[in-house]
Motif scaffolding. Structure first.
Motif, PDB file in Angstrom:
ATOM      1  N   SER A  76      10.695  48.119  40.711  1.00  0.00           N
ATOM      2  CA  SER A  76      10.914  49.418  40.046  1.00  0.00           C
ATOM      3  C   SER A  76      12.087  50.177  40.668  1.00  0.00           C
ATOM      4  CB  SER A  76       9.634  50.250  40.026  1.00  0.00           C
ATOM      5  OG  SER A  76       9.172  50.465  41.315  1.00  0.00           O
ATOM      6  N   ASP A  77      12.331  49.974  41.962  1.00  0.00           N
ATOM      7  CA  ASP A  77      13.529  50.586  42.585  1.00  0.00           C
ATOM      8  C   ASP A  77      14.797  50.064  41.911  1.00  0.00           C
ATOM      9  OD1 ASP A  77      11.801  51.760  44.390  1.00  0.00           O
ATOM     10  OD2 ASP A  77      12.371  50.484  46.094  1.00  0.00           O
TER      11      ASP A  77
ATOM     12  N   SER B 235       8.146  41.351  35.563  1.00  0.00           N
ATOM     13  CA  SER B 235       7.866  42.504  36.418  1.00  0.00           C
ATOM     14  C   SER B 235       8.847  43.647  36.205  1.00  0.00           C
ATOM     15  CB  SER B 235       7.873  42.077  37.892  1.00  0.00           C
ATOM     16  OG  SER B 235       9.174  41.649  38.267  1.00  0.00           O
ATOM     17  N   THR B 236       9.957  43.427  35.501  1.00  0.00           N
ATOM     18  CA  THR B 236      10.971  44.477  35.391  1.00  0.00           C
ATOM     19  C   THR B 236      11.461  44.768  33.976  1.00  0.00           C
ATOM     20  OG1 THR B 236      12.649  42.801  35.877  1.00  0.00           O
ATOM     21  CG2 THR B 236      11.933  44.189  37.713  1.00  0.00           C
TER      22      THR B 236
ATOM     23  N   TYR C  70       6.160  45.001  50.504  1.00  0.00           N
ATOM     24  CA  TYR C  70       6.730  46.144  49.791  1.00  0.00           C
ATOM     25  C   TYR C  70       6.688  45.806  48.303  1.00  0.00           C
ATOM     26  CZ  TYR C  70       9.799  49.850  48.246  1.00  0.00           C
ATOM     27  OH  TYR C  70      10.301  50.947  47.596  1.00  0.00           O
ATOM     28  N   SER C  71       5.958  46.629  47.542  1.00  0.00           N
ATOM     29  CA  SER C  71       5.722  46.236  46.152  1.00  0.00           C
ATOM     30  C   SER C  71       6.563  47.003  45.129  1.00  0.00           C
ATOM     31  CB  SER C  71       4.235  46.362  45.828  1.00  0.00           C
ATOM     32  OG  SER C  71       3.812  47.672  46.148  1.00  0.00           O
ATOM     33  N   ASN C  72       7.472  47.863  45.591  1.00  0.00           N
ATOM     34  CA  ASN C  72       8.248  48.658  44.631  1.00  0.00           C
ATOM     35  C   ASN C  72       9.694  48.206  44.452  1.00  0.00           C
ATOM     36  OD1 ASN C  72       6.086  50.310  44.021  1.00  0.00           O
ATOM     37  ND2 ASN C  72       6.550  51.716  45.705  1.00  0.00           N
ATOM     38  N   ALA C  73      10.035  47.031  44.975  1.00  0.00           N
ATOM     39  CA  ALA C  73      11.451  46.605  44.883  1.00  0.00           C
ATOM     40  C   ALA C  73      11.881  46.425  43.428  1.00  0.00           C
ATOM     41  CB  ALA C  73      11.669  45.319  45.677  1.00  0.00           C
TER      42      ALA C  73
ATOM     43  N   TYR D 176      17.618  45.238  46.921  1.00  0.00           N
ATOM     44  CA  TYR D 176      16.826  45.682  48.079  1.00  0.00           C
ATOM     45  C   TYR D 176      17.594  45.432  49.382  1.00  0.00           C
ATOM     46  CZ  TYR D 176      13.078  46.233  51.446  1.00  0.00           C
ATOM     47  OH  TYR D 176      12.334  46.652  52.521  1.00  0.00           O
TER      48      TYR D 176
ATOM     49  N   ASP E  98      15.195  51.593  38.469  1.00  0.00           N
ATOM     50  CA  ASP E  98      15.684  52.972  38.589  1.00  0.00           C
ATOM     51  C   ASP E  98      17.182  53.007  38.914  1.00  0.00           C
ATOM     52  OD1 ASP E  98      13.226  54.038  38.010  1.00  0.00           O
ATOM     53  OD2 ASP E  98      12.640  54.344  40.110  1.00  0.00           O
TER      54      ASP E  98
END
Ligand code: MG
Length: 452
Positions: free
Chosen positions: A147-148, A180-181, A142-145, A77, A151
């Motif tokens: 899943s980013d 979480s990942t 920011y809650s998508n770090a 991030y 990806d």
């Protein structure tokens, strides 16, 4: 204050909310901008996070709260958000649940170099000026770090080939940040995942968060009984990944390092691999067999990462399962390690077969108590005695390379009054006898001092 992995300690003993508050002010004074913050699942994370936030906001820093994610996810991030001045990860990695720590991440996503940590320490020791009421920092979430990050990993491997192979894996998240990942990564790679310890529980009820053979017995059993293609476990903050083969056998770190180095270097047709002097010669042998070369550094992942940048090296890592992929980011990268291992299995066949084909080396590890102030003398004494006829490497401690391909490494611990002695050879007896010989050398030197 900062050790090799940030500031660490036992909660409400040497790691307190007062420390986190002052640390927040010091880190904020250093970064002078937006700061991303994340943590692993430890019970003490909310307490330290709150104190750290107060400090950061008091000196005017805006906070981007990334929630509970792996260390490499916050590093990714920070690396990909130019507006962010740096990051802070609240974690004690593989340490027991009563520990926690604060680790700073530089603007480019790398672990903060020592010189910069010293600047923060200097701020910490002083009285820090806080801002007026209308200049305080704010918090955004920011809650998508996570899943980013997943990806981004997917973009670096052959997802179609992995999907087509229809692998099954058992994933041990160690009740840590990997929850979480890691399951998400498996889903997106088309791997059927059987999860273990995959709920976030900061007291680590599943097993201690260091991924040792002893701690991964459930993982081994489950891989065997499920007939899975591999098993993988992370440490508490999921920057490291350790594997179990399709037969349920634990894979020592030098072997996963060697296999993945081979995959990376063979697909590039060559390149430099960076690893510490303590790593097995197995890595060198395997890398050279596919046209690559080795660069040795002192022990420590930030040192390996920085050398990779300097040498334009595509891959590096340590034997503890902390592997670094230059095309993704210059830090230990747990999810990337899983994805590459899956690719490795798809390309080269069952993991156990690949392990069986690796060259065999025997390592003997010993440690001797030695007062910190005698460590230099001890090394100089042994250098004098063994310099003739042998190659000497002083990258980290003293490594003596013998003509027969074996070596001995004497490394003073940076934190404890001990010397670690590693002896490696393709000859089991020689490795053992050299381990004993050098332990005796150290002991007799220390005895000599005692008499003098
Ligand atoms: Mg870790």
């Amino acid at each position: 204050m900062f050790g090799t992995n940030g500031v660490r300690g036992i909660i409400n003993n040497d790691m307190t909310c007062d420390l986190a508050l002052q640390m927040g002010k010091a880190i904020g004074t250093f970064f002078k901008g937006d700061v991303a913050v994340a943590s692993d699942t430890r019970v003490s994370a909310p307490m330290l996070r709150s104190a750290l936030y107060s400090g950061l906001m008091a000196v005017g820093c805006n906070i981007i709260d990334l929630g509970v994610i792996p260390t490499p996810a916050i590093q990714y991030y920070v690396k990909t958000h130019a507006s962010v001045a740096g990051g802070v990860m609240i974690t004690a990695s593989h340490n027991p649940p009563e520990f926690n720590g604060i680790k700073c991440i530089d603007f480019d996503g790398t672990e903060m170099p020592r010189e910069k940590e010293e600047v923060i320490e200097d701020f910490y020791s002083k009285s820090i000026e806080c801002k007026e009421w209308n200049e305080l920092g704010r918090i955004s979430k920011y809650s998508n770090a996570g899943s980013d990050y997943v990806d981004a990993v997917l973009a670096k491997v052959d997802v179609d080939a992995i999907k087509a192979a229809k692998l099954t894996a058992v994933v041990d998240c160690a009740n840590g940040a990997a929850c979480s990942t890691a399951p998400l990564l498996m889903e997106k790679l088309g791997i059927r995942a059987i999860t273990l310890n995959a709920n976030e529980q900061g007291d680590f009820p599943g097993h201690p968060s260091e991924p040792t053979e002893e701690n991964l017995k459930d993982l081994s059993c489950l891989v065997k009984s499920a007939g899975a293609d591999f098993g993988v476990a992370h440490d508490g903050d999921a920057d490291r990944a350790v594997f179990v083969t399709n037969t349920g056998a634990y894979v020592p770190g030098e072997k996963s390092l060697s296999l993945i180095a081979k995959t990376v270097i063979s697909s590039l047709g060559g390149g430099k691999v960076v690893t510490p002097v303590s790593s097995s010669s197995m890595v060198e042998e395997v890398v050279k067999s596919v046209g690559g070369s080795l660069i040795y550094t002192a022990v420590g992942s930030p040192i390996v990462a920085r050398r990779m940048i300097q040498e334009n090296s595509p891959f590096g890592g340590e034997e503890n399962g902390g592997l670094i992929f230059a095309d993704h980011q210059y830090c230990r990268d747990g999810a990337m390690t899983i994805a590459k291992m899956a690719e490795c299995i798809v390309r080269f066949g069952p993991l156990q077969d690949q392990i069986d084909q690796l060259p065999v080396y025997y390592v003997e590890k010993r440690k001797v108590t030695c007062p910190n102030n005698r460590k230099d003398d001890l090394i100089n004494n042994i250098v004098e005695k063994y310099a003739e006829g042998n190659r000497i490497d002083r990258t980290d401690g003293l490594k003596i390379l013998f003509d027969d391909g074996g070596w001995v490494l004497l490394r003073p611990s940076g934190t404890e009054p001990i010397f670690r002695i590693y002896s490696e050879s393709k000859d089991k007896e020689l490795s053992a006898s050299r381990g004993i010989e050098f332990e005796q050398e150290v002991l007799s030197f220390l005895e000599g001092i005692g008499k003098a």
